[in-house]
Design a protein around this motif. Structure first.
Motif, short mmCIF file in Angstrom:
data_model
loop_
_atom_site.label_atom_id
_atom_site.label_comp_id
_atom_site.label_asym_id
_atom_site.label_seq_id
_atom_site.Cartn_x
_atom_site.Cartn_y
_atom_site.Cartn_z
N GLU A 1 0.84 -1.20 0.00
CA GLU A 1 0.00 0.00 0.00
C GLU A 1 0.88 1.26 0.00
N TRP A 2 1.73 1.31 -1.00
CA TRP A 2 2.66 2.43 -1.17
C TRP A 2 1.91 3.76 -1.34
N GLY A 3 0.70 3.71 -1.91
CA GLY A 3 -0.09 4.92 -2.10
C GLY A 3 -0.43 5.60 -0.79
N GLY B 1 -8.22 9.29 4.65
CA GLY B 1 -8.44 10.07 5.86
C GLY B 1 -7.16 10.67 6.42
N ARG B 2 -6.01 10.21 5.95
CA ARG B 2 -4.75 10.73 6.45
C ARG B 2 -4.30 11.89 5.56
N ARG B 3 -3.39 12.69 6.05
CA ARG B 3 -2.87 13.80 5.23
C ARG B 3 -1.51 13.46 4.64
N GLY B 4 -1.33 13.86 3.36
CA GLY B 4 0.00 13.82 2.77
C GLY B 4 0.41 12.51 2.12
N CYS B 5 -0.56 11.58 1.91
CA CYS B 5 -0.22 10.29 1.29
C CYS B 5 0.24 10.48 -0.17
N VAL B 6 1.04 9.54 -0.65
CA VAL B 6 1.48 9.51 -2.05
C VAL B 6 0.27 9.59 -2.99
#
Ligand SMILES: [Zn+2]
Length: 404
Positions: A241-243, A257-262
């Protein structure tokens, strides 16, 4: 949680898959040539070949003359051992597809359906799968008794319902037993990231290399990781889940829901946001549909569109560098809409960034390519169904396959 230790049975199982894939790549071969191609001993290859012959997965083709020495027996995959079927379910587009393959993963027939009422509940999903599968089998003139396995491509984790995207996984996950009963066929479920990596192992970059990362760039982004010829699953089947690894601390909001993911930078919506940042109010950003947006971006002659592609290429190069630092692959293949429409244009920047920024020798021998496979998701899920059949007859251990 069971201890996931590699046993001697696993090693035999890996040898069987290695020989099977090498034979598929060669089309026709001999025990000696398979030993050369795989690096396995002639003794191991002979044992594996006997196992595969016993189950009818490969077949002997009679005597073939070698360039030196006496003639030996030729071997080839037994395409008519049976049929495997890949099924794709796209809830957002209310689209279903089933593709029938022979036992050497040659495509035989495709059936597609768009469900006007939408795919909002389990009953419509199950009924839709049943219909499209039946139509594909009919088109391939395949008997149900010939079906060795059905593979269903399902985004997200492979053990329990996931938060994004919700409907399709939950409809299938919560009703998998019902789906199996209705189809009356062996069913295996795999997520697209791992299915694509399996496709590369059987038919793509994995024919020549054993350390591969297959990167998907579409609505979502992620990676399939193959190390020493074996797909990395992780303790709960969630590897790749590199994204959803961190690209920018406190950056853009990701759909997880998280901030700043790829994915918030390299998913289709992320690229749309990059355009909006470069050129606020740009008409392309209002293009309906993600696929259409990416296609229009690729076709646009404008400066802002070119800048968006360029910035995305820098993001991709930077994010791939993290993968290279962690996994040290020989090849990274790119697939998905973004790779198809924008990949060739982005590659020079991506390659340069990865080469410059990877630590030490991590990228010294690395190739970054667009996947050579036309439909890696579907081919991959068919390969998983074939592997699942090999497990059912005792040729492959569970370690190699999704948990269900
Ligand atoms: Zn995320």
């Amino acid at each position: 949680m069971a201890v996931n230790r590699r046993t001697s049975r696993d090693i035999r199982s890996e040898s069987r898959l290695t020989v099977m894939r090498a034979l598929l790549a060669a089309g026709e071969s001999t025990r000696n040539r398979l030993a050369e191609d795989t690096g396995l001993s002639i003794g191991t290859v002979s044992t594996v070949v006997s196992d595969l012959l016993k189950h009818g997965i490969i077949t002997e083709t009679g005597q073939v003359g070698g360039s030196i020495g006496r003639p030996t027996t030729g071997l080839r995959p037994n395409a008519d051992r049976g049929r495997v079927v890949g099924v794709y379910v796209d809830v957002e587009e209310a689209y279903l597809a089933a593709k029938v393959y022979d036992a050497e993963l040659g495509e035989l027939a495709l059936a597609e359906a768009t469900i006007d009422e939408g795919l909002d509940d389990a009953d419509t999903v199950i009924h839709g799968i049943e219909r499209v599968l039946g139509a594909a089998l009919e088109r391939a003139r395949a008997n149900r008794d010939d079906v060795l396995g059905v593979g269903i491509l399902l985004p997200g984790g492979t053990r329990r319902p996931v938060k994004v995207p919700v409907a399709a996984p939950n409809a299938i996950w919560l009703h998998l037993d019902r789906l199996r009963d209705r189809l009356g066929l062996p069913v295996v479920v795999e997520n697209p990231l791992k299915a694509k990596a399996t496709a590369e192992l059987w038919l793509g970059a994995g024919r020549r290399r054993t350390n591969i990362v297959t990167v998907t760039l579409g609505i979502g982004v992620g990676a399939g990781i193959v190390q020493d010829g074996v797909l990395t699953r992780g303790s709960s089947d969630s590897a790749g889940e590199w994204g959803h690894t961190l690209f920018t601390f406190d950056g853009r909001l990701c759909r997880c829901g998280r901030r700043g993911c790829v994915e918030a930078y390299l998913g289709a919506d992320g690229i749309r946001q990059t355009l909006a940042e470069i050129a606020p109010g740009h008409p392309l950003a209002a293009e309906p549909g993600r696929r259409r947006f990416l296609e229009a971006l690729a076709e646009s002659p404008g400066r802002e569109a070119a800048d968006t592609v360029e910035r995305t290429a820098h993001y991709l190069g930077a994010a791939l560098t993290d993968l290279v630092a962690l996994v040290n692959p020989e090849v990274i293949t790119l697939s998905g809409w973004t790779a198809r429409f924008l990949g060739e244009r982005m590659l020079p920047i991506v390659r340069r960034r990865v080469a410059e920024e990877s630590p030490g020798d991590a990228a010294a021998d690395l190739a970054i390519e667009i996947s050579s496979l036309s439909d890696p998701g579907m081919t991959g899920i068919a390969a998983v169904a074939l592997e699942r059949f090999m497990r059912d007859v005792g040729l492959v251990t569970t370690r190699m396959l999704p948990a269900i």
